[in-house]
Design a protein around this motif. Structure first.
Motif, short mmCIF file in Angstrom:
data_model
loop_
_atom_site.label_atom_id
_atom_site.label_comp_id
_atom_site.label_asym_id
_atom_site.label_seq_id
_atom_site.Cartn_x
_atom_site.Cartn_y
_atom_site.Cartn_z
N ARG A 1 0.85 -1.19 0.00
CA ARG A 1 0.00 0.00 0.00
C ARG A 1 0.89 1.24 0.00
O ARG A 1 2.09 1.16 0.00
CB ARG A 1 -0.93 -0.01 1.22
N ARG B 1 0.44 4.00 -2.34
CA ARG B 1 0.74 4.42 -3.71
C ARG B 1 1.11 5.90 -3.72
O ARG B 1 0.38 6.74 -3.21
CB ARG B 1 -0.48 4.19 -4.61
N GLU C 1 -3.67 14.94 1.20
CA GLU C 1 -3.99 13.60 0.72
C GLU C 1 -4.94 12.85 1.65
O GLU C 1 -5.22 11.66 1.43
CB GLU C 1 -2.70 12.78 0.56
N SER D 1 -8.22 12.67 2.36
CA SER D 1 -9.45 11.99 1.93
C SER D 1 -9.13 10.68 1.20
O SER D 1 -9.77 9.66 1.44
CB SER D 1 -10.27 12.91 1.02
N ARG D 2 -8.13 10.73 0.33
CA ARG D 2 -7.76 9.52 -0.41
C ARG D 2 -7.12 8.49 0.49
O ARG D 2 -7.43 7.28 0.41
CB ARG D 2 -6.83 9.88 -1.57
N SER E 1 -9.77 6.76 2.73
CA SER E 1 -10.76 5.92 2.06
C SER E 1 -10.15 4.80 1.24
O SER E 1 -10.79 3.76 1.05
CB SER E 1 -11.64 6.78 1.14
N GLU E 2 -8.88 4.97 0.78
CA GLU E 2 -8.32 3.98 -0.14
C GLU E 2 -7.10 3.25 0.39
O GLU E 2 -6.93 2.06 0.10
CB GLU E 2 -7.97 4.67 -1.47
N GLU E 3 -6.25 3.92 1.15
CA GLU E 3 -5.04 3.25 1.65
C GLU E 3 -5.33 2.44 2.91
O GLU E 3 -4.82 1.34 3.09
CB GLU E 3 -3.92 4.26 1.91
N ARG E 4 -6.11 3.01 3.81
CA ARG E 4 -6.58 2.30 5.02
C ARG E 4 -5.42 1.64 5.79
O ARG E 4 -5.42 0.45 6.07
CB ARG E 4 -7.64 1.26 4.65
N ASP F 1 -3.99 -1.70 -13.89
CA ASP F 1 -3.48 -1.13 -12.64
C ASP F 1 -2.00 -1.39 -12.45
O ASP F 1 -1.51 -1.60 -11.35
CB ASP F 1 -4.27 -1.66 -11.42
#
Length: 342
Positions: free
Chosen positions: A35, A37, A63, A65-66, A69-72, A159
């Motif tokens: 994780r 990115r 960064e 919000s991203r 929600s996405e890296e967690r 991806d």
């Protein structure tokens, strides 16, 4: 113990139990289990701080919000610490920390765990599919830049992020080992190569295409390159050093009648969280880990080359980027890529 916990324990042991600051992209992605990115593919964008049982990820607040929600990162046991983007990160709040031992993480990072092997297999299969798709759309009138765009696009749709993207058409293929694409047309034949990354893991491969029957000399050079590649793959076993494998490669070049060609390009080596974790050079003492990935890179003046990403374990080798839908040849018992006639 989870993958993330095992990595943190190994990192702290490498640091002698002292708190550790980690900033190198390859180490950050390793500790974050792929994780993290980055926005800039050449940077880390994150800082990891390890302190006893605590683990933190520092990142710029723009960064947030991203990341949330996405890296967690909390799923991996990390506490996230956003900092004001205009002030920059500060590790002083974590007390007496050091980055002196970050270099000691390399042996741990280079040895793949089961979950990493699963991710590698998936990335390799998708890279191979992207390559086969791109080759199917090539034409001799396309420019090298257009071919490179097709290759990068097919990878991105899966991806995969292209870190290296090389194309050489008929005029440049016999000359350049690292052919950055130009506006020249592909012509009668071409070499395409890329290194792509997903979840921090790097996948490298090369294929050669011909529009119609390939020139006889090019076919000979591809066959000879494949024989050198196969010798390196067969010799790649856990515990063997890169220096020993370099000697195998040099001897293979000699057997094929090209004793000096190893001097004209690097020969590859261990891959993973870097495009090449270690290069095979004379006397290099770094051994292959118990479970690791290699990407050998033999090539010959005139346009021959052979390259795939290969998983190495005690059980043998597994070509992660094999493209059986494209032509193959057998070299020393190993299936290697032949010239793909389009």
């Amino acid at each position: 113990m989870s993958e993330a916990e095992e990595k943190r324990r190994a990192a702290l042991e490498a640091a002698g139990g002292r708190p550790l600051v980690v900033t190198a992209p390859e180490n950050v992605r390793w500790l974050l289990c792929g994780r993290g990115r980055p926005v800039d593919v050449g940077s880390a964008d994150y800082i990891v701080v390890l302190r006893d049982a605590d683990a933190f990820v520092l990142y710029a607040d723009i960064e947030r919000s991203r990341v949330e929600s996405e890296e967690r990162f909390e799923e991996l046991g990390f506490e996230t610490v956003p900092y004001p983007w205009h002030e920059g990160p500060s590790v002083a709040r974590f007390g007496d920390t050091s980055s002196d031992h970050e270099i000691d993480l390399a042996p741990h990072r280079r040895s793949l765990g089961e979950e990493e092997i699963d991710r590698y297999r998936a990335a390799g299969a998708d890279a191979a599919a992207a390559f086969a798709e791109a080759i199917g759309g090539l034409r001799p009138d396309l420019t090298e830049l257009e071919a490179a765009a097709q290759l990068a696009g097919a990878a991105r749709e899966r991806d995969l992020v292209a870190r290296v993207n090389l194309v050489a058409g008929e005029e440049r293929q016999p000359i350049h080992r690292h052919p950055l694409p130009t506006s020249a047309p592909l012509g009668r034949h071409a070499l395409l190569a890329f290194t792509v990354e997903r979840s921090g893991l790097h996948v490298s491969m090369t294929r050669i295409v011909s529009f119609g029957p390939p020139p006889e000399r090019l076919a000979e050079l591809v066959r000879a390159s494949a024989e050198v590649d196969a010798a390196a793959i067969n010799a790649s076993r856990p515990g063997r050093t890169h220096g020993e494998l370099f000697d195998v490669i040099v001897e293979a070049y000699e057997r094929q009648g090209f004793p000096e060609e190893w001097r004209r390009h690097h020969q590859g080596g261990l891959t993973g969280y870097k495009g090449r974790e270690v290069f095979a050079v004379p006397g290099e003492p770094t051994p292959l880990p118990e479970r690791g990935a290699v990407a050998w890179n033999p090539s010959l003046t005139g346009g021959g080359k052979s390259e795939d990403t290969v998983l190495i374990t005690d059980s043998g080798h597994e070509v992660l980027t094999r493209t059986p839908e494209l032509p193959e040849l057998e070299a020393a018992g190993v299936r290697r890529a032949a010239i793909a006639q389009v």
